[in-house]
Design a protein around this motif. Structure first.
Motif, PDB file in Angstrom:
ATOM      1  N   LEU A  24       0.677  -1.090  -0.165  1.00 28.68           N
ATOM      2  CA  LEU A  24      -0.066   0.268  -0.039  1.00 28.68           C
ATOM      3  C   LEU A  24       1.147   1.366   0.201  1.00 28.68           C
ATOM      4  N   GLY A  25       2.253   1.082   0.993  1.00 30.60           N
ATOM      5  CA  GLY A  25       3.019   1.844   0.905  1.00 30.60           C
ATOM      6  C   GLY A  25       3.742   2.663  -0.171  1.00 30.60           C
ATOM      7  N   ALA A  26       4.361   1.615  -0.579  1.00 30.51           N
ATOM      8  CA  ALA A  26       4.920   1.823  -2.142  1.00 30.51           C
ATOM      9  C   ALA A  26       4.076   2.238  -3.247  1.00 30.51           C
ATOM     10  N   SER A  27       2.310   1.543  -3.564  1.00 27.14           N
ATOM     11  CA  SER A  27       1.560   2.153  -4.244  1.00 27.14           C
ATOM     12  C   SER A  27       0.777   3.710  -4.747  1.00 27.14           C
ATOM     13  N   ALA A  28       1.230   4.390  -3.108  1.00 29.77           N
ATOM     14  CA  ALA A  28       0.535   5.545  -3.054  1.00 29.77           C
ATOM     15  C   ALA A  28       1.559   6.828  -4.539  1.00 29.77           C
ATOM     16  N   SER A  29       2.622   6.736  -4.854  1.00 31.74           N
ATOM     17  CA  SER A  29       3.292   7.665  -5.458  1.00 31.74           C
ATOM     18  C   SER A  29       2.375   7.227  -6.895  1.00 31.74           C
ATOM     19  N   LEU A  30       1.615   6.027  -7.347  1.00 32.09           N
ATOM     20  CA  LEU A  30       1.029   5.807  -8.261  1.00 32.09           C
ATOM     21  C   LEU A  30      -0.492   6.419  -8.332  1.00 32.09           C
ATOM     22  N   LEU A  31      -1.070   6.447  -6.957  1.00 28.15           N
ATOM     23  CA  LEU A  31      -2.374   7.033  -7.245  1.00 28.15           C
ATOM     24  C   LEU A  31      -2.634   8.807  -7.788  1.00 28.15           C
ATOM     25  N   LEU A  32      -0.855   9.209  -7.116  1.00 27.87           N
ATOM     26  CA  LEU A  32      -0.550  10.654  -8.006  1.00 27.87           C
ATOM     27  C   LEU A  32      -1.145  10.413  -9.222  1.00 27.87           C
ATOM     28  N   ALA A  33      -0.661   9.907 -10.713  1.00 26.97           N
ATOM     29  CA  ALA A  33      -0.961   9.849 -11.469  1.00 26.97           C
ATOM     30  C   ALA A  33      -1.827   9.175 -12.372  1.00 26.97           C
ATOM     31  N   GLY A  34      -3.025   8.595 -11.260  1.00 29.90           N
ATOM     32  CA  GLY A  34      -4.175   8.077 -12.315  1.00 29.90           C
ATOM     33  C   GLY A  34      -5.325   9.009 -11.990  1.00 29.90           C
ATOM     34  N   CYS A  35      -5.346  10.203 -12.382  1.00 27.18           N
ATOM     35  CA  CYS A  35      -5.848  11.155 -11.986  1.00 27.18           C
ATOM     36  C   CYS A  35      -6.328  11.658 -13.138  1.00 27.18           C
ATOM     37  N   THR A  36      -5.801  11.365 -14.508  1.00 28.40           N
ATOM     38  CA  THR A  36      -6.841  12.624 -15.645  1.00 28.40           C
ATOM     39  C   THR A  36      -6.276  11.741 -16.770  1.00 28.40           C
ATOM     40  N   PRO A  37      -6.964  12.019 -17.550  1.00 30.43           N
ATOM     41  CA  PRO A  37      -7.310  11.457 -18.965  1.00 30.43           C
ATOM     42  C   PRO A  37      -6.250  12.014 -19.794  1.00 30.43           C
ATOM     43  N   ALA A  38      -5.579  11.148 -21.007  1.00 33.55           N
ATOM     44  CA  ALA A  38      -4.930  12.121 -21.834  1.00 33.55           C
ATOM     45  C   ALA A  38      -5.448  12.252 -23.365  1.00 33.55           C
ATOM     46  N   GLY A  39      -5.003  13.459 -23.658  1.00 36.10           N
ATOM     47  CA  GLY A  39      -5.018  13.838 -24.790  1.00 36.10           C
ATOM     48  C   GLY A  39      -6.272  14.135 -25.101  1.00 36.10           C
ATOM     49  N   ARG A  40      -7.053  14.826 -25.176  1.00 37.22           N
ATOM     50  CA  ARG A  40      -8.464  15.589 -26.003  1.00 37.22           C
ATOM     51  C   ARG A  40      -8.095  16.035 -26.898  1.00 37.22           C
ATOM     52  N   ALA A 103      -9.029  20.727 -13.227  1.00 34.72           N
ATOM     53  CA  ALA A 103     -10.223  20.407 -13.563  1.00 34.72           C
ATOM     54  C   ALA A 103     -11.012  20.698 -15.034  1.00 34.72           C
ATOM     55  N   LEU A 104     -10.325  21.408 -16.030  1.00 32.18           N
ATOM     56  CA  LEU A 104     -10.745  21.249 -17.107  1.00 32.18           C
ATOM     57  C   LEU A 104     -10.759  19.866 -17.544  1.00 32.18           C
ATOM     58  N   ALA A 105      -9.700  19.062 -17.130  1.00 32.63           N
ATOM     59  CA  ALA A 105      -9.403  17.360 -16.816  1.00 32.63           C
ATOM     60  C   ALA A 105     -10.621  17.313 -16.552  1.00 32.63           C
ATOM     61  N   ALA A 106     -10.678  17.662 -16.000  1.00 30.22           N
ATOM     62  CA  ALA A 106     -12.447  16.579 -15.172  1.00 30.22           C
ATOM     63  C   ALA A 106     -13.649  16.870 -15.519  1.00 30.22           C
ATOM     64  N   GLY A 107     -13.392  17.504 -16.481  1.00 29.66           N
ATOM     65  CA  GLY A 107     -15.091  18.124 -16.859  1.00 29.66           C
ATOM     66  C   GLY A 107     -15.226  19.563 -16.595  1.00 29.66           C
ATOM     67  N   GLY A 108     -14.974  20.162 -15.633  1.00 31.43           N
ATOM     68  CA  GLY A 108     -15.197  21.251 -14.787  1.00 31.43           C
ATOM     69  C   GLY A 108     -14.511  22.548 -15.569  1.00 31.43           C
ATOM     70  N   SER A 128      -8.547  23.948 -24.055  1.00 28.84           N
ATOM     71  CA  SER A 128      -9.042  24.053 -23.165  1.00 28.84           C
ATOM     72  C   SER A 128      -9.505  25.509 -23.523  1.00 28.84           C
ATOM     73  N   LEU A 129      -9.071  25.905 -25.066  1.00 30.41           N
ATOM     74  CA  LEU A 129      -9.631  27.567 -25.219  1.00 30.41           C
ATOM     75  C   LEU A 129     -10.674  27.793 -26.075  1.00 30.41           C
ATOM     76  N   VAL A 130     -11.125  28.562 -25.865  1.00 30.07           N
ATOM     77  CA  VAL A 130     -11.955  28.729 -26.953  1.00 30.07           C
ATOM     78  C   VAL A 130     -11.765  29.801 -27.866  1.00 30.07           C
ATOM     79  N   ASP A 131     -11.777  29.651 -28.773  1.00 34.89           N
ATOM     80  CA  ASP A 131     -11.197  30.439 -30.213  1.00 34.89           C
ATOM     81  C   ASP A 131     -12.541  31.558 -30.850  1.00 34.89           C
ATOM     82  N   LEU A 132     -12.360  33.016 -30.075  1.00 36.06           N
ATOM     83  CA  LEU A 132     -13.010  34.333 -29.631  1.00 36.06           C
ATOM     84  C   LEU A 132     -13.195  34.570 -30.936  1.00 36.06           C
ATOM     85  N   ALA A 133     -12.740  34.041 -32.281  1.00 32.39           N
ATOM     86  CA  ALA A 133     -12.771  34.542 -33.270  1.00 32.39           C
ATOM     87  C   ALA A 133     -14.715  34.135 -34.137  1.00 32.39           C
TER      88      ALA A 133
END
Lengths: 457, 296
Positions: A24-40, A103-108, A128-133
Motif C-alpha cells: 500500500l505504501g509503495a503504491s501511493a505514488s501511483l495514485l498521484l498519476a492516476g487522475c487524468t485522462p490524456a489527450g483530448r 479541473a478542465l480534464a475533469a470536465g469542470g 481548453s480555450l475557445v477561439d474567440l474569433a
C-alpha cells in the motif's frame, strides 16, 4: 506464521499484513498519476448562441489578481443579466495552472481564466480555450495595442484577450549611478561598464542581480536581441535557440557572471534584494512596467529612483521587450462564451475598468490602444517626480519583437533555461553550452507532445 | 443443499463490501489506470493538435522517456539520502526509546510526548519553519555562525539534501521511537528479573535482551522509513522557494509531479510513478529478505 500475530521474537518471515502495508505504501505514488485522462482533441465546438433577452447567467472567473471582484462589480452593477464572480487561484506556475488543467480534464472549470501569454498555447494544445474569433474578437482587435494583439493570435483564431503586458525599462538609483559618473546605459555594453564601475567603487555593491532559477528575464533579453526561437511552418515547428542573437546574449551573461558584475546570491525582488536595494548595495533593476509598484516598496527609496528606457543590443534587435503579461481567456468549459467575451472586452478596453484594475489589482501595462490608465499619466513622487509611464513605457510598449511566438511546450523550455542558470551558478557550466543542449531537448519535447518539430538549419 | 452454509460464506463478503467498494474505487482503479496510462502516448496533427489528437499504445516508450538523466539522478540522490538518513534516524530513535524505558528515566511520559510532538506538525509547516532557520538573512543560526567566523550555507547545492534530511529526522524520529517503545514494553518483566538474577548489568540487558527482542520493530521501522524516503516530496517541494539548488526533478516523486501537473504529460508521469513503486517494492523486499536470512 499467522498474519497479524503481534510482533515478537527474532528471525521470522514478515507477515501478510506487513507485506500488504508495504504494498500500500509503495503504491501511493501511483495514485498521484492516476487522475487524468490524456489527450483530448482541441475545441472544434459549434458556436454557442448568446442568452435570450429574459435569461440571465453568472460567469465564474479564475484569477490570481487580488481585488478583481471590485472590478467585476462595476460591470455587475450595469449588467444585471450577466453577473461575474471571481475565484482566487494561486499564481499560474505555482499551482494555478495545475488546478485549471485538473479541473478542465475533469470536465469542470470556469468560464474565464487568467492565463499568461507564454502559457496560452499550452492550453490550446489541451483543447481548453475557445477561439474567440467566433464571437467577434477580430472586430475588436483595433482597440488593442497591435504588438500585444499579435501574441494572442494563433491559426487565424484569437485564444485570449490581452489583459496586461510588461514592457521592460531600466529602474535605477540616480545617486548610485551619479557616484560613478554614469548616465543610464543606452546599450548593454554600457550597462556592463557601469556594473564594473560600481563593483570598483564599492566591493559590497552590484548594479543588478541575475535570477538564479528563473528563465524569463533571459528569454526576454533574447527576444529584445531579435531572437526567434519558435517558428510555425505548415504543420511543423522550427526551433532555433542557437541563432546569433541568442548566443550573443548567452555569451554576454556568461561574461557578466564570470567577471562578477552581477549579484547571484539572491533573486530580484526577494527579501534579500529589498534589504540590498534599501542600503544601495543594489543600484538598478532591468524590469517590466509592473515592477514599479514592487520597487516602491524599497525602504526610504522615495525620490531616489528613476526609470530610463531599456538598454539595447546596439544595432541589433528592438528598443524594449516584454516580461510577463496576461490574458483573460474563455475556457471550453464555458456554457456562455459570448457573454464571457463581452465582459473581458469591456474589462480590457473601458477606461473606467482599466483604472479600476490598476487601483484594485495592480495590473501591468494596459493593453488598450487608447488608455494607459488615469493614475499612470501623472508624475510619480517615488520616481523623482518623473512621468515615467509616458516617457519610458508608452514608447517601450510598441518597440517589441512581434515575430516572437510562444510554443505549446514553453513550460518545458522555460524549465531548461532555468536549469541552465542553475548549472551556470552552481557548477560553472557556460550558458552557451546549456542553451545548445536546451535546443535539442526542446525539439524532443515537441515530439514527445506528439507534434512535429525540427531544428531550423 | 445447506442454504445456511451458503449464507455463511456470503456473510464476510457482504460485511466487507463497503470497504472493498471504496478500496477498489480509490485505490485499485487509480493504480490500474496509472499503469494503463504509462503505456499510452498522444499523437497530434497540426501545430497545436487542432487537426486532431489520438491516443495510441506506446509500448515502453514512456518508460524510456521516464528514465531521463534527471530522474535517474533523483533516484541516486534519494538512495544516498536513505543510506545516510534512515540509519541515523533509527539509531537515534532506538537510543531515545532505550533511555525512556530504562529504570533511571525521569518523567518518561513527558519526554515520550515531547519527542513525538514533531510528528504532529504537518510536513509542510515543519518545512516552512525550518526554512526560516536556513535562509541567510533570516536565520539566527547563520547569523550566530557568521559572527563566530563560520560561513554556513544550508541551501547550497551540496548541503541542501542534508538540510532536508534534518527536517525528516526531526519529524520522524519520535514516531519511530514510539514503535520501538511499544515493542520494548511488550518484553515480559520476568525476562528482566532472570537477567538480574544472572548478574547482568544495564548494558548487558540492552545488548542481550532488549536489542534482540525489538529486532522486528527495528526492521519494520526501517522498511517504513525506506518507503517514506523514496516518496520524499513535500519537503523539497516547499524548499524550492528558498533553495535554487532544488530543481523540478530533485526527487523521483517531484519529477513525476512536474511531468503530470506542469507538463501535462500523464504517460511519462505514470511510467515514473510505476517505476518508483517497483523500486520501492524491490528495496523493501530485499531489505526484509536480508534481515530474515541474517536472523536464521
Amino acid at each position: 506464521m499467522r498474519a497479524g500475530e503481534p510482533l515478537r521474537g527474532g528471525g521470522r518471515a514478515f507477515s501478510r499484513r506487513e507485506a500488504l502495508l508495504i504494498g500500500l505504501g509503495a503504491s501511493a505514488s501511483l495514485l498521484l498519476a492516476g487522475c487524468t485522462p490524456a489527450g483530448r482533441p482541441p475545441a472544434t465546438s459549434a458556436v454557442i448562441p448568446p442568452i435570450g433577452p429574459r435569461e440571465s447567467v453568472t460567469l465564474t472567473y479564475w484569477s490570481w489578481l487580488e481585488g478583481l471582484q471590485d472590478v467585476c462589480d462595476i460591470w455587475n452593477a450595469r449588467n444585471p443579466r450577466v453577473q461575474v464572480r471571481t475565484a482566487w487561484i494561486p499564481g499560474g506556475t505555482v499551482g494555478g495552472y495545475s488546478k485549471l488543467h485538473a479541473a478542465l480534464a475533469a470536465g469542470g472549470g470556469p468560464d474565464i481564466a487568467q492565463i499568461e501569454m507564454l502559457n496560452l498555447p499550452e492550453f490550446i494544445l489541451q483543447g481548453s480555450l475557445v477561439d474567440l474569433a467566433q464571437y467577434g474578437a477580430h472586430d475588436v482587435s483595433d482597440r488593442y495595442d497591435q504588438a500585444i494583439w499579435s501574441q494572442v493570435q494563433f491559426l487565424d483564431g484569437v485564444y485570449g484577450i490581452p489583459q496586461d503586458s510588461g514592457p521592460v525599462g531600466f529602474y535605477y538609483r540616480a545617486d548610485r549611478l551619479e557616484a560613478v559618473g554614469a548616465e543610464p546605459p543606452r546599450t548593454w555594453d554600457e550597462w556592463a561598464q557601469i556594473a564594473k564601475a560600481i563593483r570598483e567603487d564599492d566591493a559590497d555593491s552590484y548594479l543588478e542581480c541575475v535570477p538564479s532559477a528563473d528563465g524569463t528575464p533571459f528569454i526576454s533579453y533574447c527576444q529584445q536581441a531579435g531572437a526567434r526561437w519558435f517558428e510555425p511552418q505548415g504543420d511543423e515547428w522550427l526551433v532555433s535557440m542557437t541563432d546569433d542573437a541568442t548566443l550573443s546574449v548567452a555569451r554576454f551573461f556568461d561574461r557578466a557572471i564570470d567577471d562578477d558584475l552581477v549579484d547571484t546570491r539572491f533573486d530580484v525582488f526577494s527579501p534579500a534584494w529589498f534589504a540590498a536595494a534599501a542600503d544601495g548595495r543594489i543600484a538598478a533593476a532591468t524590469a517590466a512596467s509592473w515592477a514599479d509598484r514592487t520597487i516602491e516598496g524599497v525602504r526610504d527609496g522615495a525620490g531616489k529612483w528613476r526609470v530610463a528606457p531599456m538598454q539595447t543590443w546596439g544595432d541589433r534587435g528592438f528598443g524594449s521587450s516584454y516580461l510577463g503579461g496576461s490574458t483573460a481567456a474563455v475556457m471550453t468549459s464555458s456554457a456562455h462564451p459570448q457573454e464571457a467575451f463581452d465582459f473581458v472586452t469591456w474589462m480590457t478596453t473601458d477606461p473606467e475598468a482599466i483604472d479600476a484594475q490598476i487601483e484594485h489589482c495592480g495590473i501591468g501595462w494596459s493593453t488598450s490602444r487608447d488608455h494607459i490608465g488615469t493614475s499612470r499619466e501623472k508624475p510619480s513622487e517615488f520616481f523623482s517626480g518623473q512621468e515615467y509611464n509616458r516617457e519610458v513605457f508608452l514608447p517601450a510598449a510598441s518597440e517589441q519583437n512581434t515575430d516572437w511566438v510562444w510554443p505549446p511546450i514553453m513550460v518545458r523550455t522555460l524549465a531548461m533555461v532555468a536549469d541552465a542558470f542553475r548549472a551556470k551558478l552552481s557548477a560553472g557550466v557556460p550558458l552557451v553550452d546549456s542553451i545548445a543542449a536546451a535546443e535539442r531537448r526542446t525539439v524532443q519535447a515537441f515530439r514527445d507532445a506528439g507534434l512535429d518539430a525540427r531544428r531550423r538549419s | 443443499m445447506g442454504g445456511r452454509y451458503a449464507a455463511q460464506r456470503r456473510a464476510p463478503w457482504v460485511l466487507m463490501a463497503p470497504f472493498l467498494a471504496l478500496f477498489a474505487l480509490t485505490f485499485v482503479a487509480p493504480i490500474a489506470m496509472a499503469i494503463w496510462q504509462s503505456f499510452v502516448a498522444v499523437d497530434r496533427e497540426g501545430l497545436f493538435g487542432e487537426a486532431g489528437a489520438t491516443s495510441r499504445f506506446a509500448g515502453l516508450d514512456n518508460y524510456a522517456r521516464a528514465l531521463s538523466a534527471g530522474f535517474v539522478a533523483s533516484i541516486g540522490r534519494i538512495l544516498l539520502f536513505a543510506v545516510v538518513q534512515v540509519p541515523v534516524m533509527i539509531v537515534l530513535a532506538t537510543a531515545l526509546a532505550l533511555l525512556l524505558q530504562s529504570a533511571a528515566a525521569r518523567w518518561p511520559q513527558f519526554f515520550r510526548v515531547s519527542y513525538f510532538l514533531p510528528y504532529g506538525v504537518p510536513g509542510v509547516i515543519a518545512t516552512i519553519l525550518w526554512s526560516f532557520l536556513y535562509v541567510p538573512g533570516l536565520s539566527p543560526i547563520v547569523d550566530v555562525a557568521s559572527a563566530l567566523g563560520i560561513d554556513v550555507d544550508f541551501l547550497a547545492p551540496d548541503t541542501v539534501l542534508w538540510s532536508i534530511a534534518n527536517i525528516v529526522t526531526w519529524t520522524y524520529t519520535g514516531y519511530n521511537m514510539l514503535i520501538i517503545v511499544a515493542q520494548l514494553s511488550a518484553i515480559p518483566k520476568d525476562v528482566y528479573e532472570a537477567a538480574r538474577i544472572d548478574g547482568a548489568g544495564a548494558w548487558r540487558v540492552v545488548t542481550s535482551i532488549q536489542l534482540p527482542l525489538i529486532r522486528p520493530a527495528l526492521v519494520l521501522a526501517t522498511v517504513f522509513s525506506l518507503i517514506g524516503t523514496l516518496q520524499l516530496f513535500a519537503e523539497p517541494q516547499i524548499m524550492q522557494d528558498v533553495a535554487n539548488a532544488i530543481d523540478s526533478e530533485y526527487t523521483p516523486n517531484l519529477a513525476a509531479y512536474t511531468n503530470a501537473f506542469t507538463y501535462n504529460d500523464y504517460g511519462v508521469a505514470s511510467a515514473q510513478a510505476t517505476l518508483i513503486a517497483l523500486v520501492t517494492f524491490a528495496l523493501s523486499f530485499l531489505f526484509l529478505r536480508l534481515t530474515r536470512e541474517k536472523a536464521s
